[in-house]
Write an enzyme that holds these catalytic residues in place. Structure first.
Site, PDB file in Angstrom:
ATOM      1  N   LYS A   1      37.840  47.828  37.982  1.00  0.00           N
ATOM      2  CA  LYS A   1      37.481  48.274  39.332  1.00  0.00           C
ATOM      3  C   LYS A   1      38.773  48.709  40.014  1.00  0.00           C
ATOM      4  CE  LYS A   1      35.002  47.025  43.522  1.00  0.00           C
ATOM      5  NZ  LYS A   1      35.901  47.713  44.433  1.00  0.00           N
TER       6      LYS A   1
ATOM      7  N   LYS B   1      29.922  44.337  40.593  1.00  0.00           N
ATOM      8  CA  LYS B   1      31.381  44.323  40.757  1.00  0.00           C
ATOM      9  C   LYS B   1      31.847  42.885  40.875  1.00  0.00           C
ATOM     10  CE  LYS B   1      30.905  45.290  45.685  1.00  0.00           C
ATOM     11  NZ  LYS B   1      31.078  46.240  46.753  1.00  0.00           N
TER      12      LYS B   1
HETATM   13  P1  AMP Z   1      33.233  48.030  47.221  1.00  0.00           P
HETATM   14  O1  AMP Z   1      34.090  49.023  47.931  1.00  0.00           O
HETATM   15  O2  AMP Z   1      33.853  46.679  47.112  1.00  0.00           O
HETATM   16  O3  AMP Z   1      31.795  48.044  47.707  1.00  0.00           O
HETATM   17  O4  AMP Z   1      33.130  48.497  45.698  1.00  0.00           O
HETATM   18  C1  AMP Z   1      32.522  49.688  45.339  1.00  0.00           C
HETATM   19  C2  AMP Z   1      33.588  50.688  45.058  1.00  0.00           C
HETATM   20  O5  AMP Z   1      34.282  50.364  43.901  1.00  0.00           O
HETATM   21  C3  AMP Z   1      33.102  52.052  44.776  1.00  0.00           C
HETATM   22  O6  AMP Z   1      32.722  52.808  45.873  1.00  0.00           O
HETATM   23  C4  AMP Z   1      34.307  52.668  44.091  1.00  0.00           C
HETATM   24  O7  AMP Z   1      35.175  53.244  45.055  1.00  0.00           O
HETATM   25  C5  AMP Z   1      35.022  51.498  43.512  1.00  0.00           C
HETATM   26  N1  AMP Z   1      35.203  51.560  42.091  1.00  0.00           N
HETATM   27  C6  AMP Z   1      36.380  51.293  41.526  1.00  0.00           C
HETATM   28  N2  AMP Z   1      36.321  51.373  40.206  1.00  0.00           N
HETATM   29  C7  AMP Z   1      35.048  51.729  39.897  1.00  0.00           C
HETATM   30  C8  AMP Z   1      34.372  51.964  38.670  1.00  0.00           C
HETATM   31  N3  AMP Z   1      34.983  51.833  37.490  1.00  0.00           N
HETATM   32  N4  AMP Z   1      33.050  52.291  38.748  1.00  0.00           N
HETATM   33  C9  AMP Z   1      32.408  52.396  39.937  1.00  0.00           C
HETATM   34  N5  AMP Z   1      33.010  52.182  41.130  1.00  0.00           N
HETATM   35  C10 AMP Z   1      34.322  51.847  41.105  1.00  0.00           C
END
Ligand code: AMP
Length: 656
Positions: free
Chosen positions: A312, A515
């Site tokens: 991530k 995540k």
């Molecule tokens: P959050 O901002 O904590 O809701 O996490 C979601 C975000 O993780 C997404 O909008 C992406 O910007 C980020 N992200 C980072 N790495 C990835 C990945 N490998 N696949 C999908 N999203 C990712």
């Protein structure tokens, strides 16, 4: 209603039921449609804002659309969704609060104090405009939707504020106070009528006797409400084909707190997929309802084989569109909130302009450590957010790449309905074939440094701007644990666990993507200052600066405005008004008596606050009425958390 069941339009029934319109040309034959006024649109918006009932809003919009000509229904739908131009239309008004305030001051003759007062009353420039222009009420109603469209087009092509201002003034001059209110709201893209594009889509379906799903699909493909209205009116929705350069919705992930929870949740999802019945996070319940003992079983271990794990990344999520043969060299980048970020990343635009295959990639824009092939801290990217111009110096300092983790469209084919496993194969092949051709525009410091001298000429064979996100398929929970630790050690936030069988669901936060990122420990802090919010929170003390203990002193360490409910904020606002020490206008220092528990992503060094640290992405978890100020966390605790973070995250201080 003007629309026959076969979708053909019956022009004679388009004659409006309203009285004669002064804006209609004198030559109009009785079969010509009366042009819709902007006033009816504004009145409808006011009515929409006054009800929270979705069905009522939808019916009001549909009823209005039915009275309009196709072209006015096209314009009306667009404006109701708060858009001045269709998503696929590259034109933008580029009007901010500053120029609109200037125009409003000029047209209304209001003093600066009166402008401030009106703005403070509403927290919204459009509503302030209606107040300030009130003495002009009773103006004749002349402005039509078509004229607004024409003026918007002139504003978009006028270069710079001085060229735009006269057109805005002309618009305001032609507008009644209520029209001015919605012209300004529309120009700012902030309608506050509680109408989302999806509701407009439903209303179009109701007005034109089409299926809501057909309208939704056509808007997703075309990225243009006006075009969809035209297709719906002509009964040709099935002809809608994908157009590039408008954002599709982003698929989102649900959070899990531990490897165990990830495995258990994932099993729920795999089981749901097997039965074709996907659950949302809420339906599946909180982690406390999951049976975590399940993960010991063999079934649980085998479930993991259905998943792909990626790091991530802590960058900027982006959808990249390029390669349209009809628009050679055009590249667009869209953010998660559907904003066009293209101008902020010229190096990506230059590099991807060389691709001649139409494609939409989903991924993360990252500041990149080329020598070590890993992401640099997010703070290095932060300077780019919202930028229209990027200097050579910025480009040289921070290499930027696009980390691709999904492929949504390729060469005429939308891939959303294919499972991730298939999309991944196509993405891998795409990366194999094209990584080499997207190297343009590299003139960053890494190249200079590696050659022992500083120069900034373009290096033709610099590293590629396209990086394929590594993905692994797991076979045990231990491996997931390890993958998580490895990701953290690479300076990434954690891992994403994605179901290989899952289709890409735009705009959905389901369980197919999970995540896993570690929450740092939370901090108990005391509020030392409170600031007035904007918009809905105008007049309310809703932004709180908070501190930790340092011996007898309090040291500020951050500021947060998210996490509390509206009623909690209203209560706190009153509390801080009653406990104000000094009133500086927009901000007040307050007695340090109220303790909050805050969560955050990282701790960085910063000279913004007296503690020498700042919390990144702080959010308020709860009000700790039970906790005395004497027991809040100390600066030493903040230092400890800071020191416990991986080196890459600690190094963020360099860029602050
Ligand atoms: P959050 O901002 O904590 O809701 O996490 C979601 C975000 O993780 C997404 O909008 C992406 O910007 C980020 N992200 C980072 N790495 C990835 C990945 N490998 N696949 C999908 N999203 C990712």
């Amino acid at each position: 209603m003007g629309f026959r069941p076969d979708g053909e339009c019956d022009s004679s029934s388009f004659i409006r039921k309203i009285g004669p319109n002064p804006a209609a040309p004198l030559t109009a034959s009785i079969f010509e449609t009366v042009a819709a006024t902007f006033l009816e649109f504004a009145q409808l918006c006011d009515a929409l804002a006054s009800t929270t009932k979705k069905l009522e809003k939808r019916a009001q919009i549909a009823d209005w659309l039915k009275t309009l000509s196709v072209e006015d229904a096209a314009r009306g739908s667009l404006y109701l969704a708060g858009q001045a131009f269709a998503e696929t239309d590259p034109r933008v008004l580029n009007l901010g609060g500053a120029i609109l305030s200037k125009a409003l001051a000029e047209e209304s003759g209001a003093s600066e104090a009166a402008m401030h007062e009106a703005y403070r009353r509403h927290g919204d420039l459009g509503a302030a405009a209606a107040d300030l222009l009130l003495r002009q009420a009773g103006k004749p109603v002349t402005l039509t939707l078509a004229q607004v469209e024409e003026r918007f087009s002139q504003i978009a092509s006028a270069k710079g504020p001085s060229a735009k201002l006269p057109v805005i003034l002309e618009l305001l001059r032609a507008a009644t106070p209520l029209e001015a209110k919605y012209l300004i709201k529309l120009a700012l893209g902030d309608m506050r009528t509680g109408v989302k594009q999806s509701l407009v889509e439903e209303a179009i379906a109701a007005a034109f006797g089409a299926e809501a799903s057909a309208i939704r699909q056509a808007t997703m493909l075309k990225g243009s409400l006006p075009e969809v209205v035209r297709l719906a009116a002509a009964g040709r929705l099935q002809e809608a084909r994908m157009s590039l350069f408008h954002p599709l919705g982003f698929m989102l992930a649900s959070p899990v707190d531990s490897v165990d929870e990830a495995v258990a949740r994932f099993a729920v999802e795999v089981a749901a997929e097997a039965t074709g019945n996907q659950l949302s996070v809420d339906e599946a319940g909180s982690s406390s309802k999951l049976d975590l003992s399940f993960i010991e079983t063999e079934v649980a271990q085998s479930v993991l084989k259905e998943a792909q794990v990626e790091d991530k990344y802590d960058g900027i999520r982006a959808q990249l569109h390029c390669g349209d043969p009809e628009q050679p060299g055009r590249v667009a980048l869209f953010s998660r909130s559907r904003d066009n970020m293209t101008a902020a990343f010229p190096e990506l635009i230059e590099a991807f302009a060389s691709l001649h295959l139409p494609v939409i990639l989903d991924g993360e824009i990252l500041a990149w450590d080329v020598a070590n092939s890993r992401a640099l801290p997010f703070s290095l990217l932060q300077k780019r957010i919202g930028r229209k111009k990027v200097t050579d110096e910025m480009r040289e300092q921070t290499p930027i790449i696009f980390m691709a983790f999904d492929l949504l469209y390729l060469d005429g084919e939308l891939m959303l309905e294919r499972p991730l496993s298939a999309r991944r194969k196509i993405l891998e092949e795409f990366a194999r074939n094209h990584t080499d051709s997207v190297r343009a525009g590299f003139r960053e410091a890494h190249t200079a440094r590696s050659q022992g001298s500083l120069f900034s000429e373009e290096i033709a064979d610099g590293p590629s701007r396209l990086v394929l996100a590594p993905a692994i398929v797991l076979s045990s929970a231990e491996q997931l644990d390890q993958a998580y630790m490895d990701a953290r050690n690479r300076g990434n936030e954690g891992v994403m666990i994605k179901s290989l069988a899952s289709i890409y669901q735009p705009g959905r936060r389901g369980l197919a993507w999970l995540k896993l990122k570690r929450e740092l420990a939370t901090l108990d802090v005391v509020v030392t200052a409170a600031e007035f919010g904007h918009g809905r929170r105008a007049g309310i003390l809703s932004d709180y600066t908070f501190a930790v203990r340092d011996g007898e002193q309090l040291r500020n360490v951050g500021k947060a405005y998210s996490g509390l409910t509206d009623s909690e904020i209203a209560e706190l606002s009153q509390f801080f008004k009653d406990h104000t020490v000094e009133d500086f206008g927009y901000v007040r220092s307050v007695e340090p008596v109220l303790v909050l528990e805050v969560a955050f992503n990282n701790v960085t060094r910063s000279d913004r606050h007296a503690s020498g640290f700042a919390l990144r992405f702080p959010r308020i978890l709860r009000i700790r009425q039970d906790k005395p100020v004497a027991e809040i966390d100390s600066l030493a605790r903040v230092e400890e958390i800071y020191a416990s973070q991986p080196e890459l995250i600690r190094n963020e201080e360099l860029s602050q």
